[in-house]
Design a protein around this motif. Structure first.
Motif, PDB file in Angstrom:
ATOM      1  N   LEU A  27      -1.853  10.177   5.829  1.00 47.65           N
ATOM      2  CA  LEU A  27      -1.955  11.247   6.816  1.00 47.65           C
ATOM      3  C   LEU A  27      -0.878  12.297   6.584  1.00 47.65           C
ATOM      4  O   LEU A  27      -1.164  13.505   6.570  1.00 47.65           O
ATOM      5  CB  LEU A  27      -1.831  10.668   8.225  1.00 47.65           C
ATOM      6  CG  LEU A  27      -1.786  11.690   9.369  1.00 47.65           C
ATOM      7  CD1 LEU A  27      -3.064  12.510   9.423  1.00 47.65           C
ATOM      8  CD2 LEU A  27      -1.536  10.994  10.706  1.00 47.65           C
TER       9      LEU A  27
ATOM     10  N   LEU B 180      -0.738   4.815  14.900  1.00 46.81           N
ATOM     11  CA  LEU B 180      -1.853   4.815  13.968  1.00 46.81           C
ATOM     12  C   LEU B 180      -2.354   3.384  13.794  1.00 46.81           C
ATOM     13  O   LEU B 180      -1.600   2.492  13.400  1.00 46.81           O
ATOM     14  CB  LEU B 180      -1.399   5.380  12.613  1.00 46.81           C
ATOM     15  CG  LEU B 180      -2.322   6.412  11.949  1.00 46.81           C
ATOM     16  CD1 LEU B 180      -2.409   7.648  12.834  1.00 46.81           C
ATOM     17  CD2 LEU B 180      -1.799   6.797  10.582  1.00 46.81           C
TER      18      LEU B 180
ATOM     19  N   SER C 248      -7.355   5.546  12.487  1.00 50.38           N
ATOM     20  CA  SER C 248      -7.466   6.087  11.138  1.00 50.38           C
ATOM     21  C   SER C 248      -8.609   5.422  10.365  1.00 50.38           C
ATOM     22  O   SER C 248      -9.197   4.438  10.813  1.00 50.38           O
ATOM     23  CB  SER C 248      -6.138   5.900  10.390  1.00 50.38           C
ATOM     24  OG  SER C 248      -5.830   4.527  10.267  1.00 50.38           O
TER      25      SER C 248
ATOM     26  N   SER D 158      -9.835  10.717   9.957  1.00 55.21           N
ATOM     27  CA  SER D 158      -9.872  10.204   8.584  1.00 55.21           C
ATOM     28  C   SER D 158      -9.112  11.179   7.711  1.00 55.21           C
ATOM     29  O   SER D 158      -9.505  12.345   7.591  1.00 55.21           O
ATOM     30  CB  SER D 158     -11.306  10.039   8.082  1.00 55.21           C
ATOM     31  OG  SER D 158     -11.295   9.774   6.683  1.00 55.21           O
ATOM     32  N   SER D 159      -8.004  10.724   7.137  1.00 58.61           N
ATOM     33  CA  SER D 159      -7.202  11.597   6.280  1.00 58.61           C
ATOM     34  C   SER D 159      -7.951  11.944   4.999  1.00 58.61           C
ATOM     35  O   SER D 159      -7.901  13.080   4.517  1.00 58.61           O
ATOM     36  CB  SER D 159      -5.871  10.917   5.942  1.00 58.61           C
ATOM     37  OG  SER D 159      -5.167  10.589   7.121  1.00 58.61           O
TER      38      SER D 159
END
Length: 336
Positions: A181, A250, A286, A313-314
């Motif tokens: 992230l 997270l 995440s 969602s990175s």
């Protein structure tokens, strides 16, 4: 090698300078047989001073400097001459540094914190110089044959600890996606790999926001259950969370029980420092690129109700702008 350069804890033997002694001296000139006392004062001992430097981000430059000893003040001399002050020693430290003291004798000193660039605080003051005998002349004692000795300096074992200054602190178990992230929303390049404890040191990143604004996000090495008692890496780095204004929890979408993981993380922070519960916090789920809308709706019913939750969602760049908006709102509200 970069990881070894992050040093956030050093121990230094520190001693400020002793004050110089005052002089015992009398004026003696050819035609002045009884000139009286003219002993000068001793100089002040050197201070040890901490100065904040925004260009520093680690205590690495102090790691091998085991002893920090300031100069003593110079003794006074005749003709009313005062001794020179001892040279001060200035230790430049990154913002967020806290100095603590250890001593077997005497009253412990209060901790010293440096939070602003250019801010200076005296770590240990030098001893005052003694007064020369010219200061003790009275009507009844016009030839004092004594002077004051200088005050001794202070001597302590000083512990310097760095607590990162960031707007947002990332909190999560190892492999929760914190480093990913940070690498996506900022220019930071933390080490990323598919195994726990990839991150061994905290990483800072500046996150750009709308209209050329920005905020600082810190990736704290993963916490495990029992971190507040010294397990894993958590205890060493939990102190960095104390300076973050917002905590972003997270938890990965593939966790067995998201609510339980969140409670464990919250519990570890509470055991370490109950005041962390007063900080504003946000929960991000995440790795949500593997979920569809129907599954997300089902998961919402199982999430904690006392904290705002976002799905991100990175890798897929999903929900990141919404996340930054939510963080910015909270930072703005906290500063009002």
């Amino acid at each position: 090698m970069a990881n070894t350069n992050f040093i956030d804890h050093v121990r230094l033997y520190c001693r400020s300078g002793n004050g110089g002694a005052g002089a015992v001296s009398f004026r003696r000139e050819k035609h002045v047989p009884k000139g009286g006392p003219d002993g000068g004062n001793g100089g002040r001992g050197g201070h040890l001073i901490l100065r904040g430097n925004s260009q520093l981000w680690t205590l690495l430059h102090l790691r091998y400097q085991k002893h920090v000893i300031a100069e003593n003040g110079v003794n006074g001399s005749g003709h009313g001459s005062s001794g020179a002050d001892g040279k001060d020693i200035i230790l430049e430290v990154p913002l967020g540094t806290v100095a603590r003291f250890e001593s077997e004798e005497g009253e412990p000193l209060d901790p010293i914190e440096i939070t602003e660039d250019g801010e200076e605080k005296i770590l240990l003051p030098g001893g005052r110089g003694g007064l020369g005998n010219e200061n003790f002349k009275t009507a009844t004692n016009q030839t004092p044959r004594f002077a004051q000795p200088g005050e001794p300096g202070q001597e302590y074992l000083c512990i310097l600890e760095l607590k990162l200054l960031a707007d947002v602190g990332l909190v999560g178990f190892p492999n929760a996606g914190k480093s990913t992230l940070l690498s996506v929303v900022s220019a930071a390049k933390p080490e990323i790999a598919d195994y726990p404890f990839t991150t061994l040191v905290p990483n800072l990143g500046v996150v750009p926001y709308r209209d050329h604004k920005s905020f600082v996000m810190a990736d704290i090495p993963g916490i495990i259950e029992g971190a507040s008692e010294g397990k894993g890496l958590g205890l060493r780095f939990l102190r960095h969370i104390e300076r973050n204004s917002i905590l972003l929890f997270l938890v990965p979408a593939d966790a067995e029980d998201i609510a339980k993981e969140y409670e464990i993380l919250l519990g570890e922070l509470t055991k370490f420092n109950p005041e962390l519960l007063d900080k504003d916090r946000l929960l991000a789920i995440s790795k949500c690129d593997m979920l569809d809308e129907e599954l997300i709706e089902e998961m919402k019913a199982l999430l904690p109700t006392d904290v705002e939750t976002l799905f991100i969602s990175s890798v897929a760049q999903m929900g990141l702008q919404e996340l930054k908006d939510a963080l910015w709102r909270r930072m703005t509200a906290a500063n009002e």
